[in-house]
Write an enzyme that holds these catalytic residues in place. Sequence first.
Site, PDB file in Angstrom:
ATOM      1  CB  SER A  11      -0.920   0.005   1.233  1.00 47.66           C
ATOM      2  OG  SER A  11      -0.143   0.108   2.414  1.00 47.66           O
ATOM      3  N   GLY A  14       5.087   2.672  -1.072  1.00 49.11           N
ATOM      4  CA  GLY A  14       5.749   1.542  -1.714  1.00 49.11           C
ATOM      5  C   GLY A  14       5.015   1.068  -2.942  1.00 49.11           C
ATOM      6  CE1 TYR A 140       7.351   6.511  11.152  1.00 47.91           C
ATOM      7  CE2 TYR A 140       7.457   8.895  11.297  1.00 47.91           C
ATOM      8  CZ  TYR A 140       7.396   7.751  10.538  1.00 47.91           C
ATOM      9  OH  TYR A 140       7.388   7.829   9.167  1.00 47.91           O
TER      10      TYR A 140
END
Length: 247
Positions: A11, A14, A140
């Site tokens: 998805s 990519g 993150y």
Amino acid sequence: MKTILITGTSSGYGLETARHFLARNWTVIATMRTPRMDILPASPNLRILPLDVTDTASIAAAIDAAGPIDALVNNAGIGVVGAFEATPMAHIRKIFEANTFGAMAMAQAVIPRMRARRSGVIVNVTSSVTLAPMPLAAAYTASKQAIEGFTGSLAHELAHFGIRAKLVEPGYAPTTRFTQNTSVKVEDLILEAYADFAAPIFAQFAKPALTTKETDVAEAVWAAVNDTTDTLRFPAGQDAVALFQAA
């Protein structure tokens, strides 16, 4: 015909990057944890392989099956939004396994083959949070900042062998399923003490002034793969470009 291996193609960035390179007559090796044959156009230049970047055996099998590759794009990863103090260390380790150690392991797997051929390029997809860290994404951000430093060092280390290392830094894309691979719900990571602080931030996420399209990232990856200068960073999307220029 050149060959590119892209991680995390089920998805988002990519998938769009795989489409972009297929349309330009590259051989594309699209990898994902659970292969899906229906998401990319049928093409003799396309191969879909299973790959979990957190699994050493899976990486070795994919690299062996791929054969010689000219470009590796480390796109696979997971995200999390929430207060750092509420984020379990077990989940933080999962973020680093996917975003940081996974990219490093993939690079380590392809470098000997690229070195033997004295050519190749490794593109690591990070994030605009490395340009301007945002709140509620500390773990993150840390995982992506690590890859920024890693890639900069790698670029110097591998240039002698004709191998290039590049960074693509996407901006914020509300259509991208940022936390799709996480096992922790966002609401579980916003403590009551953070509620008033988090509310306007989430409102801004919902209506950002500038956003990044998946095609922006695919185009930035294309530029990075084909760049033969010492340019390291390729911001993707209006917001990322604005942050990059202001840095």
